[in-house]
Design a protein around this motif. Structure first.
Motif, PDB file in Angstrom:
ATOM      1  N   VAL A 107      68.798 -31.377  63.356  1.00 47.69           N
ATOM      2  CA  VAL A 107      68.567 -30.125  62.662  1.00 47.69           C
ATOM      3  C   VAL A 107      67.064 -29.995  62.420  1.00 47.69           C
ATOM      4  O   VAL A 107      66.394 -30.978  62.119  1.00 47.69           O
ATOM      5  CB  VAL A 107      69.377 -30.055  61.344  1.00 47.69           C
ATOM      6  N   THR A 108      66.567 -28.813  62.614  1.00 47.73           N
ATOM      7  CA  THR A 108      65.148 -28.561  62.329  1.00 47.73           C
ATOM      8  C   THR A 108      65.051 -28.074  60.886  1.00 47.73           C
ATOM      9  O   THR A 108      65.521 -26.987  60.557  1.00 47.73           O
ATOM     10  CB  THR A 108      64.581 -27.488  63.286  1.00 47.73           C
ATOM     11  N   PRO A 109      64.495 -28.921  60.028  1.00 46.89           N
ATOM     12  CA  PRO A 109      64.599 -28.661  58.591  1.00 46.89           C
ATOM     13  C   PRO A 109      63.538 -27.697  58.071  1.00 46.89           C
ATOM     14  O   PRO A 109      62.789 -28.021  57.168  1.00 46.89           O
ATOM     15  CB  PRO A 109      64.428 -30.055  57.992  1.00 46.89           C
ATOM     16  N   THR A 110      63.482 -26.518  58.639  1.00 42.15           N
ATOM     17  CA  THR A 110      62.467 -25.553  58.181  1.00 42.15           C
ATOM     18  C   THR A 110      62.714 -25.158  56.725  1.00 42.15           C
ATOM     19  O   THR A 110      61.782 -24.838  55.996  1.00 42.15           O
ATOM     20  CB  THR A 110      62.502 -24.284  59.046  1.00 42.15           C
ATOM     21  N   PHE A 111      63.996 -25.220  56.285  1.00 44.60           N
ATOM     22  CA  PHE A 111      64.299 -24.842  54.905  1.00 44.60           C
ATOM     23  C   PHE A 111      63.837 -25.917  53.917  1.00 44.60           C
ATOM     24  O   PHE A 111      63.715 -25.651  52.734  1.00 44.60           O
ATOM     25  CB  PHE A 111      65.796 -24.563  54.736  1.00 44.60           C
ATOM     26  N   ALA A 168      55.666 -23.929  60.092  1.00 43.40           N
ATOM     27  CA  ALA A 168      56.220 -23.004  61.088  1.00 43.40           C
ATOM     28  C   ALA A 168      57.320 -23.738  61.831  1.00 43.40           C
ATOM     29  O   ALA A 168      57.262 -24.946  62.022  1.00 43.40           O
ATOM     30  CB  ALA A 168      55.122 -22.581  62.058  1.00 43.40           C
ATOM     31  N   SER A 169      58.373 -23.016  62.266  1.00 44.31           N
ATOM     32  CA  SER A 169      59.512 -23.681  62.889  1.00 44.31           C
ATOM     33  C   SER A 169      59.089 -24.469  64.122  1.00 44.31           C
ATOM     34  O   SER A 169      59.674 -25.498  64.447  1.00 44.31           O
ATOM     35  CB  SER A 169      60.582 -22.664  63.245  1.00 44.31           C
ATOM     36  N   SER A 170      58.043 -24.004  64.817  1.00 39.32           N
ATOM     37  CA  SER A 170      57.616 -24.712  66.021  1.00 39.32           C
ATOM     38  C   SER A 170      56.959 -26.052  65.675  1.00 39.32           C
ATOM     39  O   SER A 170      56.871 -26.931  66.523  1.00 39.32           O
ATOM     40  CB  SER A 170      56.642 -23.847  66.817  1.00 39.32           C
ATOM     41  N   LEU A 171      56.519 -26.210  64.439  1.00 34.70           N
ATOM     42  CA  LEU A 171      55.856 -27.458  64.045  1.00 34.70           C
ATOM     43  C   LEU A 171      56.830 -28.466  63.440  1.00 34.70           C
ATOM     44  O   LEU A 171      56.571 -29.660  63.441  1.00 34.70           O
ATOM     45  CB  LEU A 171      54.747 -27.179  63.019  1.00 34.70           C
ATOM     46  N   ALA A 172      57.927 -27.968  62.919  1.00 37.88           N
ATOM     47  CA  ALA A 172      58.849 -28.859  62.219  1.00 37.88           C
ATOM     48  C   ALA A 172      59.569 -29.760  63.210  1.00 37.88           C
ATOM     49  O   ALA A 172      60.081 -29.295  64.227  1.00 37.88           O
ATOM     50  CB  ALA A 172      59.856 -28.039  61.431  1.00 37.88           C
ATOM     51  N   GLU A 173      59.560 -31.064  62.909  1.00 38.57           N
ATOM     52  CA  GLU A 173      60.257 -32.029  63.765  1.00 38.57           C
ATOM     53  C   GLU A 173      61.751 -32.009  63.459  1.00 38.57           C
ATOM     54  O   GLU A 173      62.135 -32.061  62.287  1.00 38.57           O
ATOM     55  CB  GLU A 173      59.727 -33.442  63.471  1.00 38.57           C
TER      56      GLU A 173
END
Ligand code: 2BA
Length: 108
Positions: free
Chosen positions: A71-75, A81-86
């Motif tokens: 899961v990309t934990p942008t929340f 930014a979503s593109s940076l989130a691991e």
């Protein structure tokens, strides 16, 4: 009597439904959504006599499997930014079960 609320993954729900019927258990399957992954899962309501609770839990344990998901934990990091989130890996359980007492049970 007890009611088991079992939250299981969609992928396991059909087999579980069949095995519960084969085991003589009555159940209701509801579509549900996990709060963390925001992905669909299934919640089973299973009314069971006290002495059969452990047997029902064993049916659930045998047929519901733990899986890894990313899961990309942008929340969790709204500033990223979503593109940076691991993406992070989470283990989604075979089943999350709540066993509740039933005060009264009637069928009409
Ligand atoms: P989700 O809430 O979508 O959670 C999916 C998985 O994400 C969880 O697997 C856990 O590994 C992880 N997770 C959940 N919340 C987290 C958090 N705050 N931080 C980090 N990781 C987290 P499971 O624990 O096996 O849960 C599978 C599903 O069972 C959940 O889906 C939710 O629908 C339900 N569930 C789990 N615990 C619950 C509880 N205490 N009350 C109600 N429902 C629950």
């Amino acid at each position: 009597m007890k009611v088991i609320l079992a939250i299981v993954q969609d992928k396991d729900s059909q087999v579980l439904q069949e095995k519960l019927v084969k085991g003589g258990f009555r159940s209701t399957k509801l579509p549900s959504t996990g709060g963390f992954l925001k992905a669909g899962n299934c919640t089973f309501i299973i009314g069971v006599e006290d002495e059969k609770v452990d047997i029902a839990l064993e049916v659930i344990r045998k047929n519901c499997h733990t899986r890894s998901q990313y899961v990309t934990p942008t929340f969790l990091m709204p500033e990223a930014a979503s593109s940076l989130a691991e993406p992070i890996q989470v283990q989604v359980g075979g089943a999350t079960c709540f066993i509740l007492p039933v005060e009264k049970f009637v069928r009409f």
